[in-house]
Scaffold this active site. Structure first.
Site, mmCIF file in Angstrom:
data_model
loop_
_atom_site.group_PDB
_atom_site.id
_atom_site.type_symbol
_atom_site.label_atom_id
_atom_site.label_comp_id
_atom_site.label_asym_id
_atom_site.label_seq_id
_atom_site.Cartn_x
_atom_site.Cartn_y
_atom_site.Cartn_z
ATOM 1 N N ASP A 59 0.792 -1.049 -0.034
ATOM 2 C CA ASP A 59 0.061 -0.092 0.060
ATOM 3 C C ASP A 59 0.757 1.189 -0.010
ATOM 4 O OD1 ASP A 59 -1.762 2.125 0.952
ATOM 5 O OD2 ASP A 59 -3.114 0.556 1.250
ATOM 6 N N ILE A 60 0.423 2.091 -0.739
ATOM 7 C CA ILE A 60 1.269 3.581 -0.970
ATOM 8 C C ILE A 60 1.069 4.482 0.246
ATOM 9 C CG2 ILE A 60 1.682 3.419 -3.303
ATOM 10 C CD1 ILE A 60 -0.505 5.694 -3.506
ATOM 11 N N ASN A 66 -13.137 -3.566 3.436
ATOM 12 C CA ASN A 66 -13.958 -2.613 3.353
ATOM 13 C C ASN A 66 -15.261 -2.550 2.351
ATOM 14 O OD1 ASN A 66 -12.516 -1.671 5.411
ATOM 15 N ND2 ASN A 66 -11.233 -0.409 4.074
ATOM 16 N N VAL A 102 -11.458 2.669 -3.035
ATOM 17 C CA VAL A 102 -11.286 2.194 -4.573
ATOM 18 C C VAL A 102 -12.194 0.819 -4.664
ATOM 19 C CG1 VAL A 102 -9.692 0.845 -6.056
ATOM 20 C CG2 VAL A 102 -8.661 2.607 -4.431
ATOM 21 N N HIS A 115 -10.653 -5.675 -2.466
ATOM 22 C CA HIS A 115 -9.460 -6.113 -2.037
ATOM 23 C C HIS A 115 -9.305 -6.237 -0.567
ATOM 24 C CE1 HIS A 115 -10.274 -1.686 -1.524
ATOM 25 N NE2 HIS A 115 -9.407 -1.471 -0.663
ATOM 26 N N HIS A 173 -6.924 -5.765 2.771
ATOM 27 C CA HIS A 173 -5.631 -5.131 3.398
ATOM 28 C C HIS A 173 -5.071 -6.361 4.254
ATOM 29 C CE1 HIS A 173 -6.859 -0.807 2.281
ATOM 30 N NE2 HIS A 173 -7.945 -1.619 2.367
#
Length: 112
Positions: free
Chosen positions: A29-30, A86, A95, A99, A101
Site C-alpha cells: 500500500d502506498i 472494506n 477504491v 481488495h 488489506h
C-alpha cells in the site's frame, strides 16, 4: 472503466508487487497503516464484496491463500496479522475493486 487497481493489473500504473499468479496480485500500500500493509486483489474486476457471486468462491479462497502465503514470507504469520475488507462508503471503501488489506508487523489495536 477508470479503476486504479485494474491499471496496476494491466501494468500501466507502477506498484511494488509482493505476489502474483494468474488470478491474484498483491502489492504494498502506498499509504501504509502498519509496518506491513499489503493489498491483495483479484485480477477480475469485482467492485465490492456485495458483488461476489458463487462463481467467485474459488477466487475468494485464492485471495485468502495468498494472504497466508504472503504473511509467512514476510515473517508476520506467527506474531499475527489482520485481514480487512472494506465495503462501500460507510465501510471505508475508497477504491471500488474488491481488495483485502493485510496488516501486521506491529501490535494492532482495537477490533477485539
Amino acid at each position: 472503466m477508470d479503476c486504479v487497481f485494474c491499471g496496476i493489473i494491466e501494468g500501466g500504473i507502477p506498484s511494488n508487487k509482493v505476489f502474483e499468479n494468474d488470478r491474484v496480485v498483491a502489492f504494498r500500500d502506498i499509504q501504509p497503516a502498519a509496518p506491513v500493509h499489503i493489498l491483495i486483489i483479484p485480477k477480475k474486476h469485482i467492485p465490492t464484496m456485495n458483488d461476489v457471486t458463487s462463481e467467485d468462491d474459488a477466487l475468494m479462497a485464492e485471495l485468502f491463500a495468498a494472504a497466508r502465503q504472503i504473511a509467512g514470507e514476510l515473517g508476520i504469520a506467527e506474531s499475527g496479522y489482520r485481514l480487512v475488507n472494506n465495503v462501500n462508503g460507510d465501510g471505508g471503501q475508497v477504491v471500488y475493486h474488491l481488495h483485502l488489506h493485510l496488516l501486521g508487523g506491529t501490535k494492532l489495536k482495537g477490533l477485539n
